[in-house]
Design an enzyme around this catalytic site. Structure first.
Site: not given
Ligand code: MN
Length: 290
Positions: A147, A241
């Site tokens: 990520e 998130e």
């Molecule tokens: Mn994230």
């Protein structure tokens, strides 16, 4: 249809049995398909208990982590790199034991603010560890994600193109790019190009607002992002998130610089996020250019 997920830290700060039960029940109640379970310390997650609770609620799971400076595989210190490899290996084992098939996040460096750029030797160490971790993960049927995060949370991979380059160097079929709109909004030139550049190598998506609050209440260009996902035919997981010190520990809040809270009720926030993502996906599918 994309499986939709929610990060466990929207509901709970840790993963005792009571916390796991609460978070899994909340995610199921909000009608998500899966919950993302943080493995910052894989030893804190009991995979047998977790798998049972997931089965009870008919929920799937994914796992994520961010390494620490003590387990940073992009370090030049062999002992630190070794500790990172041990942690990632344990995280692969726990992910598989939970019955999940994805382990992503900041799997390539520490999650924190570096005071200098990455070193070539440190980057080579990260590539070497990721090669062996991806091999182990492949044997367990898992996909590993990298990520890209903003410059204050890593110095090694801040953009999709940097993730693609690092993935090329690792050269594993089960290593994918994991894009997060919160980080993209800070580092990328726009919300469409990183998605197109990743193409079929995009394997996981985090959706977060520019200030990590309610989706649509900040300045992320979600219209462009979701149209790009639709353009490339992305059918993978999309996970919401968000972090508030109302839920997460003071240590975690400090690591992610959560200095002001944009929400109090995780279930209300998550339900809204799911409706927002579904509406964005539907609008993107209906977009026409003729
Ligand atoms: Mn994230």
């Amino acid at each position: 249809m994309n499986p939709l997920g929610v990060h466990a830290l929207v509901f709970v700060p840790g993963w005792t049995e009571a916390e796991a039960r609460h978070a899994i029940a909340a995610a199921a109640h909000c009608e998500f398909d899966l919950i993302e379970i943080p493995l910052l310390d894989p030893a804190e997650v009991d995979p047998v208990m977790t798998r049972r609770l997931l089965d009870d609620h008919g929920l799937a799971a994914t796992c994520s982590l961010g390494l620490s400076f003590d387990t940073d595989i992009s370090s030049e210190d062999p002992a630190v790199v070794e500790r990172g490899e041990v942690l990632l290996t344990r995280a692969v084992e726990v992910t598989a034991a939970i019955g999940a098939s994805y382990l992503g996040g900041i799997t390539y460096s520490a999650m924190g603010k570096y005071l200098e750029p990455p070193s070539p030797a440190g980057r080579t160490n990260a590539v070497g560890v990721l090669e062996s971790v991806c091999r182990l993960a492949a044997d367990a049927g898992l996909t590993v994600g990298m990520e890209p995060v903003n410059r204050y949370e890593s110095n090694l991979v801040n953009t999709a193109v940097e993730a693609l380059t690092l993935a090329d160097d690792v050269g594993a079929d089960n290593l994918v790019v994991h894009l997060d709109t919160y980080h993209m909004h800070i580092e990328e030139g726009g919300m469409g190009h990183p998605v197109h550049a990743s193409g079929s190598r995009l394997g996981y998506v985090h959706v977060g607002e520019s200030h990590r609050g309610y989706l649509g209440s900040g300045s992320v260009d979600f219209t462009t992002f979701f149209r790009a996902l639709t353009d490339i035919g992305y059918d993978g997981v999309i996970t919401f998130e968000s972090f508030s010190s109302r839920v997460v520990s003071p240590t975690f809040a400090a690591a992610l610089a959560v200095w002001r809270d944009l929400w109090e009720d995780g279930e209300d926030l998550a339900s809204h996020a799911r409706r927002f993502i579904l509406a964005q996906l539907e609008a993107a599918r209906r977009a026409t250019w003729s």
